[in-house]
Design an enzyme around this catalytic site. Sequence first.
Site, PDB file in Angstrom:
ATOM      1  CG  HIS A  16       2.085  -0.294   4.525  1.00 50.87           C
ATOM      2  ND1 HIS A  16       1.763  -1.221   5.493  1.00 50.87           N
ATOM      3  CD2 HIS A  16       0.964   0.432   4.326  1.00 50.87           C
ATOM      4  CE1 HIS A  16       0.510  -1.034   5.876  1.00 50.87           C
ATOM      5  NE2 HIS A  16      -0.010  -0.041   5.173  1.00 50.87           N
ATOM      6  CG  ASP A  27      -2.042  -0.923   1.128  1.00 51.09           C
ATOM      7  OD1 ASP A  27      -2.046  -1.726   0.177  1.00 51.09           O
ATOM      8  OD2 ASP A  27      -2.942  -0.878   1.992  1.00 51.09           O
TER       9      ASP A  27
END
Lengths: 761, 422
Positions: free
Chosen positions: A273, A121
């Site tokens: 992430h 992300d």
Amino acid sequence: MTHPAPRGRHDRSQRTAGKHTGPQQPAGPRTARKKNVRKRNRRKLPMRYLLPFMLLVALLAMLMLRGYVHSEILADHRVRDADSNTQVPKDVRSGGPVIDARSGDATTLRIPDRRIVLTFDDGPDPVWTPKVLDKLKEYGAHGVFFVTGNMAARHPELVERMVAEGHEIGLHTFNHPDLSYQSTERIDWELSQNQLALAGAAGIRTSIFRPPYSSFSYAMDNKSWPVTEYIGRRGYLTVVNDTDSEDWKRPGVRAIVERATPKDGKGAIILMHDSGGDRSQTVAALDTLLPDLKEQGYTFTRLTTALDAPSAHTPVTGFALWKGKAFVSAVAVSERVTGVLVVGLAAIGVLVLARFGLMLLLSFLHARKVRRKDFSWGEPLTRPVSVLVPAYNERECIEATVRSLAVSEHPIEIIVIDDGSTDGTADLVEAMRLPGVRVVRQQNAGKPAALNNGIRHARYDIVVMMDGDTVFEPSTVGELVQPFADPRVGAVAGNAKVGNRDSLIGAWQHIEYVMGFNLDRRMYDVLGCMPTIPGAVGAFRREALERVGGMSEDTLAEDTDVTMALHRDGWRVVYAENARAWTEAPESVQQLWSQRYRWSYGTMQAIWKHRRAVIERGPSGRFGRVGLPFVSLFMVVAPLLAPLIDVFLLYGLVFGPTGKTVAAWFGVLVVQAVCAAYAFRLDKERMVHLISLPLQQILYRQLMYVVLLQSWITALTGGRLRWQKLRRTGAVEAPGGTSAQRPQGPGADAGFGAVDRRPYV
Amino acid sequence: MTAPTFPTAGSPFPPAGPPLPTTGPLLPPETGNGAQNADGNAAGSGAGSPAPARRGPVRDRYFDLLRALALFRVVLYHLTGWAWLPIVFPSMGVMFALAGTLMARSLKRPAAQVIRSRVRRLLPPLWLLGAIGVTGMVAQGWGPDAEGHPGWWWQHLTYWILPLSDPPYAYDVAGIEGILGESWPEDLAGPLWYIRAYLWFVLFSPLLLRCLRKLPWPTLLAPLALSVVMRLELFSTTERLDSAITDFSTFGACWVLGMAHQEGVLKRLPAYIVPSIAPLFAGAGLWWASHEGFRSGFDLDSIPLAQALWSFGCVLLLLHYSPSWTEWPRRLRAFDRPITLLNSRAVTVYLWHNVCILTAATLYDRLWSVDALSENVPWLLESWIPVLLVTWALIALCVLAFGWAEDVAAKRRPQLWPDGRS
């Protein structure tokens, strides 16, 4: 930033009317009187401001765009706490991580066993995303990157690489707000801007989406569910996750691997992430996670592959593609513009501070040198000198000027050169019947001609020049000529002081003058490159003037021109601090504008005229290689960059860090104030005027930039033509006349004083 | 939606002072030097009516404009609550400064006489408001037992007669369904802090003026210093006294500034001084506001020191550039009548505007029950603009109904619509 070397008032209007009508000048209205000026002004102003204004707007637009993709504007950092989940369908809460709410009834999908969908992300990030991609490549794994629009717009090449290497892209909004706080318009906007950036970067659209701050299906609550439903209706699959590595907490590689690994060979979407901080642990965790799970028989695929569905990507074509590309390119430009601006700002910062430092040091040295008790220029100079007072319509001031000369302690002859005044200036002087005062009348021909005429009439070998509206102290002439005891000195600059310093604009100019004379001129003196002898108070050795051909009409600033010529001829030009002359500064913005335009444009002309000095030998070359670049840097280039300070002040105030910006600005202000205070002390002036320094920095300086910019524009566009010897056209008019062009004839005139103070561009 | 937004306690309200040289209610109007009547011209001279204006000291239209702007801004701000409005135009400071100017001009006469006339002109419109307001509150169940201290209730009630402290009002009354919201007593009494502050300034003016003449700058800055002291909370008295002192310190500098303007203190300075220092004060005010956490709902009204500094800086500039128009500049000529009306009915407009806002908002909100409107044009029902229009219509009604009190206070023949046209 730079203080234009003040020269006193007289020269401000000197060359105006007809005779300077260079070929590119509009023939008509050159010598407007105030009344007309205003009217014409209204018509002319837009042109004058247009270019600077457009530049500023473009700059600000770029900065806005940058602020936008850096989440400095429109950013919303609120995150909602968990709410109850009564409205979330049970099937969803207990279902899989892929929520399909495209039709009325929401269904969910799970990843089949032994399949892993790695999801990253918040990227792409210029540092960590390439490392993640490298790892995935190394292990032959694929995954999904949920990119934010602002990051994708800033790093389009990474998005392209993701697609090229077989990964899938999902949307993650444009700048990562908690969507449960946002209106549907804002959600639409977040999605479309995200797609726009994606189209521009990789030429595709995608149909999968992950909401910011999401976690698992069972964590859906009454606030986030309506958003999910809405996004489903817009045609997107919402993708949350099965296991959360919580890598953003940087818990250590082992913890990340442990949290990410699904139990019992089940399929899973793993949340990781690749952006938002140091992701070295994430990268390291991949090194463990990928081989470990591979060993257990897992495959790492795109989401749609894992679900045996068609790819989420659709190519974008046509207008949408170009729109995306345009957006991404504009962002790229804005990033670069900011970079350039920062470099410019750093350069100007160094330049400004270095200049202040140098000024303080050199003016300290200069003051110490000339104030030593045993300092002298040589034998005291007591022989009489000539004082030239060129005057054009100076009725109001000329009397005071001449009277102040009459009480001079130094023996002088006074020559008033009346340049065809129409207000009886010459008669007024003659009527005073002062001994030792001569009046020379000439047809209106401009200040340089008047001065040359005066030189011809002068009896003595030292010539003092002043303006018709300037008042000398009794000791001024004596102080001014002492340096000529040194035979190498060809010219001396006096110390012009603003008399009308009680108005705001007067106080600003007072500060400027005191700094200009006490810091700039001392510095130039020590460096041997004084650029200007002020027209208000200066003295020349006649022999030197004759060697360089007297005053010239080649430029708008004959004082700068002749001073440079003297340098090239090998003469020394020095500053006499005690030769004070009181002059009247322009009282209106209009007059000030015109004066400064003349100065700055004239300085440019003079620098250009003497450019060959750079390659010459002897004293001329010395001046050309030391003085000219120095003067150019500080009088022409630095002020051009100086507005950057204000642009960044604005940008910083709007987008932050506000506190630091203001502090930095005050820092510069304090440096200014220290320099100004030192200059005031050197001149024994009262400090109280410094109270207007802060406002000067906000209003006055900017005015000077625009003037300088205008000079640059003139120089770069039609200005070249002006370098020629200006022809006298006689197309001038009486100050009272209309703007119509008049045939030449006796009495046609124009000159310094009251005529137009605003040269046209 | 459109409930009038009230500034929180201590808030600044808009000042109402309409000092018209010829008719001003709150502020004393001053007539020519020879005029005996402290209160201005002879009866019948409508505000701004040309004849008296020519006889009396020439009326400064610039001040009239400032006063009208201030009043308009106050109404707009109380309707919308936009935090930036008081920054754009610090109405309160402007109003107190204008009042200070007129007070200093009047004080050529004996102080007691000036104070008496000023107070006499201020109070009747307030009494009218009180008579109607207090009656209404009592009718809706307010009484000596409302707060359990009947003695205090009666005692505080006297503040409706002489507002040395804020007049009390009822909480939790019913309002009038669909016309007047429940908070009406609070809205009604909210703006009265200005009357109280004004009264204080009037009472202190002779002293302030004497100090100003002896020590101009210390006197100008003393209220700001007091404001700093109040912020430091070095001492504390009763709540009522504290709020009075806070307002006194917040706007005292503006009041004294107005006096200084009249006395020529500012003109004696070199011209560059005022524009140079005013931004420093204003900037300090902004800085302090942001330091204290300026935001919507917590604006200058809630940060007295910032309000004091910002208002002082702005008023300093406005007075410095004061052009003293004896006639309207061409562009403003069209606004002559509304501005004149606002000036001659400033107290009425100020006293009643808040109730008008509440009523307008309550009335307008009834449109939500019209489905055709709420479904098709909800944006229109949420808009503040129609409410503003309704508010001003109601204010006009109040001017017609209650404006006469100002004329009576000034011993003039009552006029219905004193917009300068006789």
